[in-house]
Design a protein around this motif. Structure first.
Motif, short mmCIF file in Angstrom:
data_model
loop_
_atom_site.label_atom_id
_atom_site.label_comp_id
_atom_site.label_asym_id
_atom_site.label_seq_id
_atom_site.Cartn_x
_atom_site.Cartn_y
_atom_site.Cartn_z
N TYR A 128 -6.86 6.77 -5.43
CA TYR A 128 -7.67 6.93 -6.65
C TYR A 128 -8.94 7.68 -6.31
CZ TYR A 128 -10.63 5.81 -10.65
OH TYR A 128 -11.47 5.90 -11.73
N SER A 129 -9.23 8.74 -7.06
CA SER A 129 -10.44 9.53 -6.83
C SER A 129 -10.63 10.49 -8.00
CB SER A 129 -10.33 10.33 -5.53
OG SER A 129 -9.37 11.37 -5.67
N LEU A 130 -11.69 11.28 -7.93
CA LEU A 130 -11.93 12.29 -8.94
C LEU A 130 -10.81 13.33 -9.00
CD1 LEU A 130 -15.75 12.83 -8.42
CD2 LEU A 130 -14.68 12.46 -10.66
N LEU A 131 -10.17 13.58 -7.87
CA LEU A 131 -9.10 14.57 -7.83
C LEU A 131 -7.72 13.95 -8.03
CD1 LEU A 131 -10.28 16.92 -4.92
CD2 LEU A 131 -10.34 17.35 -7.38
N GLU A 132 -7.62 12.64 -7.89
CA GLU A 132 -6.37 11.92 -8.12
C GLU A 132 -6.65 10.68 -8.97
OE1 GLU A 132 -3.70 13.02 -4.17
OE2 GLU A 132 -4.83 11.15 -4.18
N PRO A 133 -6.95 10.88 -10.26
CA PRO A 133 -7.38 9.76 -11.10
C PRO A 133 -6.25 9.00 -11.79
CG PRO A 133 -7.62 11.79 -12.32
CD PRO A 133 -7.10 12.18 -10.96
N GLU A 134 -4.99 9.36 -11.51
CA GLU A 134 -3.88 8.83 -12.30
C GLU A 134 -3.80 7.31 -12.30
OE1 GLU A 134 -3.00 12.96 -10.93
OE2 GLU A 134 -3.60 11.12 -9.93
N ALA A 135 -4.19 6.68 -11.21
CA ALA A 135 -4.06 5.22 -11.11
C ALA A 135 -4.86 4.49 -12.18
CB ALA A 135 -4.50 4.75 -9.72
N GLU A 136 -5.93 5.11 -12.69
CA GLU A 136 -6.74 4.40 -13.68
C GLU A 136 -6.04 4.29 -15.03
OE1 GLU A 136 -10.40 6.53 -13.92
OE2 GLU A 136 -9.64 8.00 -15.36
N GLN A 137 -4.99 5.07 -15.24
CA GLN A 137 -4.26 4.99 -16.50
C GLN A 137 -3.24 3.85 -16.50
OE1 GLN A 137 -5.13 6.84 -19.11
NE2 GLN A 137 -6.71 7.72 -17.78
N ARG A 138 -2.65 3.54 -15.35
CA ARG A 138 -1.56 2.58 -15.32
C ARG A 138 -1.78 1.44 -14.34
NH1 ARG A 138 3.22 5.63 -13.49
NH2 ARG A 138 4.37 3.78 -14.15
N VAL A 139 -2.13 1.78 -13.10
CA VAL A 139 -2.16 0.77 -12.04
C VAL A 139 -3.40 -0.12 -12.13
CG1 VAL A 139 -2.19 0.39 -9.55
CG2 VAL A 139 -0.79 2.23 -10.51
N LEU A 140 -4.57 0.47 -12.28
CA LEU A 140 -5.81 -0.31 -12.26
C LEU A 140 -5.90 -1.30 -13.43
CD1 LEU A 140 -8.46 2.27 -11.01
CD2 LEU A 140 -6.96 0.76 -9.70
N ALA A 190 0.83 -1.21 0.00
CA ALA A 190 0.00 0.00 0.00
C ALA A 190 0.86 1.25 0.00
CB ALA A 190 -0.90 0.02 1.23
N ARG A 191 0.40 2.24 -0.72
CA ARG A 191 0.93 3.60 -0.65
C ARG A 191 -0.11 4.54 -1.24
NH1 ARG A 191 3.57 5.36 3.37
NH2 ARG A 191 5.75 4.76 3.57
N HIS A 192 0.14 5.85 -1.10
CA HIS A 192 -0.89 6.82 -1.47
C HIS A 192 -0.40 7.93 -2.38
CE1 HIS A 192 1.06 8.27 2.22
NE2 HIS A 192 0.89 9.48 1.69
N THR A 193 0.70 7.71 -3.10
CA THR A 193 1.15 8.69 -4.08
C THR A 193 1.63 7.97 -5.33
OG1 THR A 193 3.49 8.77 -3.42
CG2 THR A 193 1.96 10.20 -2.22
N SER A 194 1.64 8.71 -6.44
CA SER A 194 2.02 8.11 -7.73
C SER A 194 3.50 7.78 -7.81
CB SER A 194 1.63 9.07 -8.87
OG SER A 194 2.28 10.32 -8.71
N VAL A 195 4.29 8.26 -6.88
CA VAL A 195 5.73 7.95 -6.85
C VAL A 195 5.95 6.43 -6.83
CG1 VAL A 195 7.82 8.12 -5.43
CG2 VAL A 195 6.36 10.13 -5.74
N TYR A 196 5.01 5.71 -6.24
CA TYR A 196 5.18 4.27 -6.05
C TYR A 196 4.52 3.42 -7.13
CZ TYR A 196 6.70 5.83 -1.48
OH TYR A 196 7.37 6.47 -0.46
N TYR A 197 3.93 4.05 -8.14
CA TYR A 197 3.19 3.28 -9.13
C TYR A 197 4.08 2.29 -9.89
CZ TYR A 197 -0.91 6.32 -8.52
OH TYR A 197 -1.99 7.01 -8.00
N ASP A 198 5.27 2.70 -10.26
CA ASP A 198 6.15 1.79 -11.01
C ASP A 198 6.46 0.54 -10.19
OD1 ASP A 198 6.26 3.40 -13.24
OD2 ASP A 198 8.14 4.38 -12.68
N THR A 199 6.73 0.73 -8.91
CA THR A 199 7.02 -0.42 -8.04
C THR A 199 5.79 -1.30 -7.89
OG1 THR A 199 8.62 0.91 -6.81
CG2 THR A 199 7.86 -1.12 -5.76
#
Length: 294
Positions: free
Chosen positions: A185-197, A159-168
């Motif tokens: 992941y949320s309406l204000l932080e949607p970045e995870a839906e592009q790569r992680v999800l 678990a983590r809560h910033t995009s810094v950790y997405y690659d890992t």
């Protein structure tokens, strides 16, 4: 933040006067399968509440009772919070609780002792899920895997809560060894839906999401704003549910975590797991609403 959230709830109630509020025959929230298993999780859970962190057992019991009443299970807890949650759950007879417990893996022996102590506190022979923070994965992931192999836990995750950790996170999912992933992941932080999800969906990893309100920033954004009338089309009663139902409408999301010690807020959040969810076109309308405000 409590005042902001309270005002939002009061405002929504006032605006709803004369409007039909959805009534659900079964006030138990929906559940989603943990991929590749026969287990499922209710779609709304609790984050590591300040009540847990303070060691306030009565306050912890109050929010856990709301979770239990709606058929919820998942509770995020770390450090001493793990044992506060175990005590509060035992006091109210919450036998079906699914605690997501974090462990520092730098000392494997200590982590194993803490895991066994938590099992004893819960009255179980196995934990549901053991988690580590993503920045510990490189050096210590094998420790967590060995604990699963030994039967100390049914699932392992990170678990983590910033995009810094997405690659890992993505690399870890591609190894096929992670069962559960927690990500922002949320309406204000949607970045995870592009790569992680997408990777989680492809690899069969259960996804827990955190920061649905960005530590209250979401409520600051919508304060004084009228909830769109079309929100009723997906059984949305409040701005909090607007955010939560957007998150839950993504098919890769298993459970959204909401962090509160206020029982009324807990009920508001949990009701996001009832009724309909927005479809794809409605999700785009929701994005547009928040983009205009931001």
């Amino acid at each position: 933040m409590a005042l902001t959230r309270r005002n939002m709830l009061l405002g929504s109630a006032a605006l709803a006067a004369g409007v039909s509020v959805p009534a659900f025959a079964d006030e138990r929230i929906a559940r989603r399968q943990i991929p590749g298993t026969d287990d499922s999780l209710p779609v709304v859970g609790l984050g590591n509440s300040n009540a847990f962190r303070r060691g306030d057992v009565p306050a912890s019991e109050a929010v856990l009772e709301r979770l239990q009443g709606f058929g919820g299970r998942y509770v995020d807890c770390n450090g001493p919070s793990r044992f506060v949650v175990a005590e509060a759950a035992g006091n109210i007879g919450f036998d079906d609780i699914f605690p997501g417990a974090y462990f520092d893996l730098a000392d494997a022996g200590r982590a194993q002792r803490e895991a066994r102590s938590l099992m004893a506190s819960l009255g179980r022979n196995q934990l549901d899920v053991m988690l580590c923070y993503t920045d510990q994965v490189g050096a210590h992931w094998d420790v967590l895997r060995s604990m699963k192999d030994e039967g100390l836990t049914k699932y392992i995750g990170t678990a983590r809560h910033t995009s810094v950790y997405y690659d890992t996170m993505i690399r870890l999912m591609e190894t096929g060894t992670v069962d559960v992933l927690q990500v922002n992941y949320s309406l204000l932080e949607p970045e995870a839906e592009q790569r992680v999800l997408p990777v989680a969906a492809e690899r069969g990893v259960a996804v827990l999401t955190n920061r649905p309100f960005i530590n209250g920033r979401f409520f600051e954004l919508v304060r004084g704003r009228r909830l769109p009338e079309w929100a009723a089309d997906f059984d949305c009663e409040t701005w909090a549910q607007f955010s939560l139902k957007f998150i839950l409408s993504h098919p890769a999301v298993t459970c959204v975590l909401t962090e509160t010690e206020n029982p009324k807020h807990a009920v508001d959040n949990l009701r996001a797991g009832l009724g309909r969810l927005p479809d794809m076109s409605t999700r785009e309308r929701m994005r547009a609403v928040i983009a205009d405000l931001a």
